[in-house]
Design a protein around this motif. Structure first.
Motif, PDB file in Angstrom:
ATOM      1  N   LEU A  18      37.574  46.063  54.245  1.00 32.37           N
ATOM      2  CA  LEU A  18      38.553  46.341  53.197  1.00 32.37           C
ATOM      3  C   LEU A  18      39.984  46.149  53.686  1.00 32.37           C
ATOM      4  N   VAL A  19      40.295  46.661  54.872  1.00 37.46           N
ATOM      5  CA  VAL A  19      41.674  46.650  55.374  1.00 37.46           C
ATOM      6  C   VAL A  19      42.262  45.246  55.486  1.00 37.46           C
ATOM      7  N   PRO A  20      41.564  44.279  56.115  1.00 35.78           N
ATOM      8  CA  PRO A  20      42.178  42.951  56.215  1.00 35.78           C
ATOM      9  C   PRO A  20      42.438  42.294  54.868  1.00 35.78           C
ATOM     10  N   VAL A  21      41.581  42.551  53.891  1.00 31.34           N
ATOM     11  CA  VAL A  21      41.802  41.983  52.557  1.00 31.34           C
ATOM     12  C   VAL A  21      43.013  42.633  51.904  1.00 31.34           C
ATOM     13  N   ALA A  38      39.927  39.707  44.808  1.00 33.81           N
ATOM     14  CA  ALA A  38      38.661  40.407  44.566  1.00 33.81           C
ATOM     15  C   ALA A  38      37.486  39.635  45.171  1.00 33.81           C
ATOM     16  N   VAL A  39      37.495  38.320  45.016  1.00 25.90           N
ATOM     17  CA  VAL A  39      36.407  37.503  45.584  1.00 25.90           C
ATOM     18  C   VAL A  39      36.467  37.539  47.110  1.00 25.90           C
ATOM     19  N   ALA A  40      37.671  37.514  47.665  1.00 28.28           N
ATOM     20  CA  ALA A  40      37.828  37.628  49.118  1.00 28.28           C
ATOM     21  C   ALA A  40      37.258  38.953  49.621  1.00 28.28           C
ATOM     22  N   LEU A  41      37.419  40.007  48.837  1.00 31.19           N
ATOM     23  CA  LEU A  41      36.873  41.310  49.207  1.00 31.19           C
ATOM     24  C   LEU A  41      35.344  41.278  49.203  1.00 31.19           C
ATOM     25  N   VAL A  42      34.769  40.593  48.228  1.00 23.45           N
ATOM     26  CA  VAL A  42      33.307  40.441  48.196  1.00 23.45           C
ATOM     27  C   VAL A  42      32.825  39.717  49.445  1.00 23.45           C
ATOM     28  N   VAL A  43      33.531  38.654  49.813  1.00 22.21           N
ATOM     29  CA  VAL A  43      33.172  37.900  51.021  1.00 22.21           C
ATOM     30  C   VAL A  43      33.210  38.806  52.244  1.00 22.21           C
ATOM     31  N   ALA A  44      34.308  39.535  52.410  1.00 26.84           N
ATOM     32  CA  ALA A  44      34.482  40.390  53.587  1.00 26.84           C
ATOM     33  C   ALA A  44      33.437  41.498  53.643  1.00 26.84           C
TER      34      ALA A  44
END
Length: 283
Positions: A18-21, A38-44
């Motif tokens: 969560l933090v890096p996103v 939001a999609v980047a968060l799903v990836v992470a």
């Protein structure tokens, strides 16, 4: 059984995704594209869960988790068949791959290669014949993938350019994420030595690992301070010192190191939130 799977996903580690996103999105401000964030968060998140299940599987079949100090693992405890945990790992990686493909199609096709590198790095941390996590390279990988790539990558998919600010903001995130792994490995030195797992902590010993932990945490605050040149509110991270100092003291003490992981997880989250706020307010 559901509770065991949730515990196997190691929810306490999810702030590391969560933090890096959050910080990457803040570094992109004011040009934030929320659906991409939001999609980047799903990836992470999917990558983090995939790595956790992959580690559970690989360490379990090697016997590394046979005498764990921390929470029991799915494979190591015998609670779940190794094949099922392996499938769960690849299922999570597949979710990350699909979400990442969406971003690659919209932003830049070469991001596919970055995503593939992340998945390969996640699997071979403890998987394969020569896992790099067993050779003392885990902290470096965490710094790269959960610091530089995740943070600067999140900013890039929104602004479609790699800025110096995004890269600089990724550094303290990666440093504390690495400290999180150092805390884990400091606790596990005895069992890792017995299992032949030559982590950086095993190589450095208790005292050397405590110094590494302290340097990583201190460097994170130093870089956050330098970021004030561009975003004047980033020294707000100093408000998290109340979480950092007890962790450093514990690392050097003779007390059991198990609580250090929780100390560092809280530090990572609070530091990340404060850095995010500092970046947004100073934009």
């Amino acid at each position: 059984m559901i509770r065991q799977w949730i515990q196997g996903a190691r929810p306490r580690t999810l702030p590391a995704a969560l933090v890096p996103v959050a910080v990457g999105t803040a570094a992109a401000a004011p040009d934030v594209v929320w659906w991409r964030a939001a999609v980047a968060l799903v990836v992470a998140m999917a990558l983090q869960v995939g790595v956790n299940y992959a580690n559970d599987y690989s360490d379990g079949i090697r016997g590394t988790d046979a005498n764990r100090v921390g929470p029991a693992r799915l494979v190591g405890s015998g609670a779940v068949a190794p094949a099922l945990v392996k499938r769960a790992a690849f299922g999570a990686f597949a979710v990350a791959a699909v979400a990442g493909l969406v971003l690659a199609i919209v932003v830049a096709p070469w991001l596919i290669a970055v995503g593939l590198a992340c998945i390969i790095g996640g699997w071979y941390y403890t998987g394969g014949k020569r896992p790099y996590g067993y050779a003392g390279l885990g902290e470096l990988a965490v710094f790269v993938f959960f610091g530089l790539v995740a943070t600067a990558g999140t900013a890039f998919v929104q602004t479609e350019e790699l800025t110096a600010l995004a890269v600089a903001a990724a550094v303290p995130v990666g440093l504390i994420a690495s400290a999180l792994l150092v805390a884990n490995n400091l606790r596990d030195i005895p069992q890792d030595q017995a299992a032949g797992k030559r982590t950086l902590a095993v190589r450095l010993g208790d005292r050397g690992t405590a110094w590494l932990y302290a340097v990583l945490v201190a460097a994170a605050y130093g870089v956050a301070g330098v970021l004030a040149i561009d975003r004047s509110w980033t020294p707000l991270t100093l408000a998290s010192l109340g979480f950092a100092i007890p962790g450093v003291v514990l690392a050097f003490s003779s007390a059991p190191k198990a609580p250090l992981l929780n100390h560092t997880a809280r530090l990572h989250l609070v530091f990340g939130v404060l850095l995010t706020i500092g970046l947004v307010v100073g934009a």
